[in-house]
Design an enzyme around this catalytic site. Sequence first.
Site, short mmCIF file in Angstrom:
data_model
loop_
_atom_site.label_atom_id
_atom_site.label_comp_id
_atom_site.label_asym_id
_atom_site.label_seq_id
_atom_site.Cartn_x
_atom_site.Cartn_y
_atom_site.Cartn_z
N THR A 92 -0.68 7.61 -0.98
CA THR A 92 -2.27 7.48 -2.05
C THR A 92 -3.13 6.35 -1.47
O THR A 92 -4.38 6.26 -1.49
CB THR A 92 -1.88 7.08 -3.32
OG1 THR A 92 -1.20 5.85 -3.33
CG2 THR A 92 -1.07 8.27 -3.91
N ASP A 132 -1.36 -2.71 12.86
CA ASP A 132 -0.73 -3.10 11.49
C ASP A 132 -0.53 -4.64 11.74
O ASP A 132 0.25 -5.10 12.54
CB ASP A 132 0.69 -2.48 11.34
CG ASP A 132 1.12 -2.70 9.96
OD1 ASP A 132 1.23 -2.07 9.03
OD2 ASP A 132 1.18 -3.99 9.69
N ASP A 156 2.87 -5.96 10.72
CA ASP A 156 3.83 -5.73 11.68
C ASP A 156 3.87 -6.62 13.10
O ASP A 156 4.63 -7.24 13.53
CB ASP A 156 3.94 -4.30 12.24
CG ASP A 156 4.61 -3.28 11.38
OD1 ASP A 156 5.24 -3.81 10.32
OD2 ASP A 156 4.16 -2.30 11.37
N ARG A 208 0.96 -1.23 -0.09
CA ARG A 208 0.04 0.02 0.01
C ARG A 208 0.68 1.42 -0.09
O ARG A 208 1.63 1.39 0.86
CB ARG A 208 -1.10 0.13 1.15
CG ARG A 208 -1.88 1.22 1.31
CD ARG A 208 -2.92 0.87 2.17
NE ARG A 208 -2.31 0.87 3.67
CZ ARG A 208 -3.01 1.37 4.70
NH1 ARG A 208 -4.55 1.39 4.79
NH2 ARG A 208 -2.71 1.30 5.72
N1 URA Z 1 -3.52 -2.85 7.30
C1 URA Z 1 -3.30 -3.07 8.64
O1 URA Z 1 -2.46 -3.85 8.98
N2 URA Z 1 -4.06 -2.61 9.80
C2 URA Z 1 -5.20 -1.74 9.32
O2 URA Z 1 -5.67 -1.08 10.33
C3 URA Z 1 -5.32 -1.54 8.08
C4 URA Z 1 -4.63 -2.10 7.09
#
Ligand code: URA
Length: 211
Positions: free
Chosen positions: A110, A202, A205, A106
């Site tokens: 953007t 995330d 992560d 991602r």
């Molecule tokens: N990607 C993620 O890992 N967490 C989110 O909250 C949104 C996208």
Amino acid sequence: MTHPKMTIVDHPLVQHKLSLMRDARTPGPDFRRLLREISLLLTYEAARHLPLKSQAITTPLVDMEAPMLDGPDPVVVSILRAGNGLLDGVLDVIPTAKVGFVGLYRDEATLKPVQYYCKLPPEISGRLVIAVDPMLATGNSSAAAVALLKEAGATDITLICLLAAPEGVDCMAREHPDVRIVTASLDSHLNEKGYIVPGLGDAGDRIFGTL
Ligand code: URA
């Protein structure tokens, strides 16, 4: 808007495990294990419409006609990198599934998906294709991955995600109303950085310890 083919799995085991995953104090190894366990449970729902055939077997007591899975092996496609956290759970219950990978990251400015890898099994048409991505946030990455799967011939696609945001569900309803969505929760909204709220942070992560 909602999605015509969305299932929210409200099973107590799924909801309990999800709450543990949301907790910021849950350590990485537990987070990974819980994700795999929930993945297995969501796959149970995603595979509900797989066809069965009748096959003759012999139990220790009698001969019988027994229901067995029919048709070609399903395909599971991990949307990298966080999709890998769901992959083993799917394979736990569908060990014969063929595996593909789609690499999309991602662009943080953007929030649009950029493709960097695509390796799919041959002949995916006519098979159940289960795409896995833990977080359906804006929906841009999932919609782009599903478009790739359709280009490759997939006609029967289910997206398994742990959490969905309304924005992502709307995106999938606009671009892929034919694709089933199986999720553990429809959360409240996205924040200004594109994170799902309340969410779990995330996912990549937390799975891979790159916080
Ligand atoms: N990607 C993620 O890992 N967490 C989110 O909250 C949104 C996208």
